[in-house]
Design an enzyme around this catalytic site. Structure first.
Site, short mmCIF file in Angstrom:
data_model
loop_
_atom_site.label_atom_id
_atom_site.label_comp_id
_atom_site.label_asym_id
_atom_site.label_seq_id
_atom_site.Cartn_x
_atom_site.Cartn_y
_atom_site.Cartn_z
N HIS A 144 2.11 8.36 5.50
CA HIS A 144 0.96 9.50 6.22
C HIS A 144 1.65 10.09 7.59
CE1 HIS A 144 -2.64 8.47 3.74
NE2 HIS A 144 -2.66 7.14 4.08
N HIS A 178 -2.96 10.92 0.19
CA HIS A 178 -3.16 10.82 -1.36
C HIS A 178 -4.77 10.54 -1.34
CE1 HIS A 178 -4.45 6.67 0.33
NE2 HIS A 178 -3.48 6.95 1.21
N TYR A 227 -9.73 -9.00 7.68
CA TYR A 227 -8.54 -7.98 7.78
C TYR A 227 -8.14 -7.86 9.29
CZ TYR A 227 -5.80 -3.81 8.00
OH TYR A 227 -4.60 -3.30 8.08
N THR A 231 -7.03 4.06 -1.38
CA THR A 231 -6.73 2.47 -1.03
C THR A 231 -7.79 1.80 -1.59
OG1 THR A 231 -5.41 2.93 0.69
CG2 THR A 231 -6.10 0.93 0.45
N ASP A 235 2.48 2.74 3.16
CA ASP A 235 1.56 3.80 3.38
C ASP A 235 1.47 4.42 4.83
OD1 ASP A 235 -1.12 4.87 2.30
OD2 ASP A 235 -1.80 3.84 4.17
N ASP A 286 -1.45 0.53 -4.81
CA ASP A 286 -2.66 1.16 -5.15
C ASP A 286 -2.44 2.79 -5.44
OD1 ASP A 286 -1.96 1.60 -2.59
OD2 ASP A 286 -3.56 1.46 -1.51
N HIS A 287 -1.61 3.47 -4.95
CA HIS A 287 -1.49 4.66 -4.94
C HIS A 287 -0.05 5.45 -4.58
CE1 HIS A 287 -2.04 5.15 -0.72
NE2 HIS A 287 -3.29 4.44 -0.96
N ASP A 338 0.75 -1.13 0.08
CA ASP A 338 -0.01 0.07 -0.05
C ASP A 338 0.86 1.14 0.06
OD1 ASP A 338 -1.69 2.05 0.61
OD2 ASP A 338 -3.14 0.71 1.79
ZN LIG Z 1 -3.33 5.61 2.65
#
Ligand SMILES: [Zn+2]
Length: 457
Positions: A194, A339, A153, A72, A190, A238-239, A36
């Site tokens: 952040h 993002h 998850y 995401t 990810d 994803d990004h 991620d």
């Molecule tokens: Zn994120």
């Protein structure tokens, strides 16, 4: 010399034969891994020895153009459906459905209603008779829409534990066949992006070292279990991530009182429902801040593919790269990295690495649409693709069994050859023109008019 040419020819012939054999052996299992928030340029900024080793034996796509909004959940669903967010229905991390009046958040996401506008690959492959697995991939623990094997998850489960389950499922056992399609999700980089912001080299260096160690673990685990070289592996994300700052805050309350709208999502793409007088609300938001663009739903640009769905709210606001939308003057910057911004921004783009028997070796392409990964995976698995927004046209160049013409290279070659030919012709004519004319090599035979046959004389 002749021997060398002969050996070369035989080797070449063997390579072609091997390639064709691979193509005719039928599909091999496919493992799709997402790290991620892996921004494409992290690959240039940080040493990633294991990842580099992996794609040096396969293919690297330097940048993937992902889907808007660059969050995401929408992007993970696009990877496994080949659809833009407006077509698969997972439009944001926070959604409101005006038909069912339900609310969606990332911690309240298992109602199948949200996911049923599209079919993810782990279900399509199941329909084709394969076993499948999905490890914490967004949307993979939804009631009645799960793969053969899955785990709900849980961020406490380590990468090593997730990987251990995956290899077991790929291998299968006496009782159960191994899976043909497996999707594995990991939260980093990810989380660090952040927390520290992508420009923090020390913190991101540490996070990416851990990601690369996990890729090393993946390679050694596949080697240990005999899967390496026998399955196809895709590593992607994803990004990307943009650096945010307390100096780049957009305060909505400066423009209008929050009683005027209902907020569904806030930053960096706000989704709002005006409570009264939609035009007046829009006009105020439209001139609210020079680094924020407001759209009424029907005016959202085509290129974003983010208009044709009931879950898209009447007004959306898009912050410029690195800007954060908040409410009050007193609100602090929530995250140093974020993002969700426009998907044309390079900072929002992830990458793709591919290796395995179906892929070319040591091959690079500069960019690909992320929706093209789905038709590529369907092709690799020989599974009929569901209707999607992707195409195999560019992605098929990654495959060993395909012959691909590099169009710019071919145009360059043709232009080059034409230039050389024109120069040679010009030089030849120029030299012929300058050469002094000598005596003519042959002269006409002179004959008398009354001589019938002079040659027989
Ligand atoms: Zn994120």
């Amino acid at each position: 010399m002749l021997l060398k040419i002969l050996v070369g020819f035989l080797c070449g012939a063997t390579a072609v034969a091997t390639e064709n054999n691979t193509a005719h052996q039928g599909p091999v299992p496919l493992l799709l891994v997402s790290f991620d928030g892996f921004r494409a340029d992290y690959l240039q900024r940080f040493p990633m020895p294991n990842l580099k080793l992996l794609y040096s034996q396969g293919v690297l796509v330097e940048q993937l153009t992902n889907v808007f909004i660059t969050k995401t959940f929408p992007n993970h669903y696009s990877l496994v459906t080949g659809l833009y967010a407006e077509s698969h229905g997972i439009l944001a991390s926070s959604m409101y459905d005006p038909v069912s009046h339900k609310h969606f958040t990332t911690s309240n996401d298992t109602d199948p209603m949200w996911w049923s506008e599209a079919q993810p690959l782990w279900l399509t492959a199941l329909d084709s008779g394969y076993k499948t697995a999905a490890m914490m991939w967004p949307g993979s623990d939804v009631v009645n829409r799960t793969a053969t094997h899955f785990l709900p998850y849980n961020s406490d489960v380590t990468f090593q534990q997730r990987l251990g389950n995956m290899t077991k499922w790929l291998l299968g056992n006496e009782k159960e066949q191994g899976v043909m399609f497996a999707a594995l999700y990991w939260e980093e980089p990810d989380r660090s992006g952040h927390m520290f912001g992508p420009d923090n080299n020390t913190a991101m260096g540490k996070a990416l070292k851990e990601v690369d160690d996990n890729i090393g673990l993946l390679m050694s685990e596949l080697n240990r279990t005999g899967l390496w070289g026998r399955i196809n592996v895709l590593i992607t994300s994803d990004h990307g991530m943009a650096q945010c700052s307390a100096d780049r805050l957009i305060r909505l309350d400066d423009c209008l009182h929050p009683d005027n709208y209902t907020q569904v999502d806030l930053t960096p793409v706000a989704a709002l429902i005006p409570n009264k007088d939609p035009k007046a609300v829009f006009d105020l938001l439209n001139k609210c801040h020079p680094h924020m663009t407001a759209y009424v739903k029907k005016a959202i640009p085509d290129r974003l593919h983010y208009r044709n769905n009931e879950r898209i709210q009447p007004i959306i606001l898009i912050a410029d790269e690195g800007w954060t939308i908040v409410h009050r003057k007193t609100d602090k910057l929530p995250r140093l990295g974020d993002h969700g911004y426009d998907n044309s921004l390079p900072s929002m783009h992830p990458f793709l690495a591919a290796t395995g028997p179906s892929f070319r070796q040591g091959y690079r392409i500069s960019s690909l649409q992320s929706v093209d990964i789905y038709p590529l995976m369907c092709h690799l698995l020989s599974v009929p693709a569901q209707p999607n927004n992707g195409t195999l046209t560019q992605a098929r160049c990654m495959l060993a069994a395909e012959t691909c013409w590099d169009v710019p290279l071919m145009v360059g070659l043709v232009v080059g050859v034409l230039l050389v030919l024109t120069t040679i012709t010009f030089l030849f004519r120029f030299l012929s023109y300058r050469r002094p004319s000598g005596p003519r090599p042959f002269q006409r035979l002179q004959v008398d008019d009354d001589d019938d046959d002079p040659l027989l004389e």
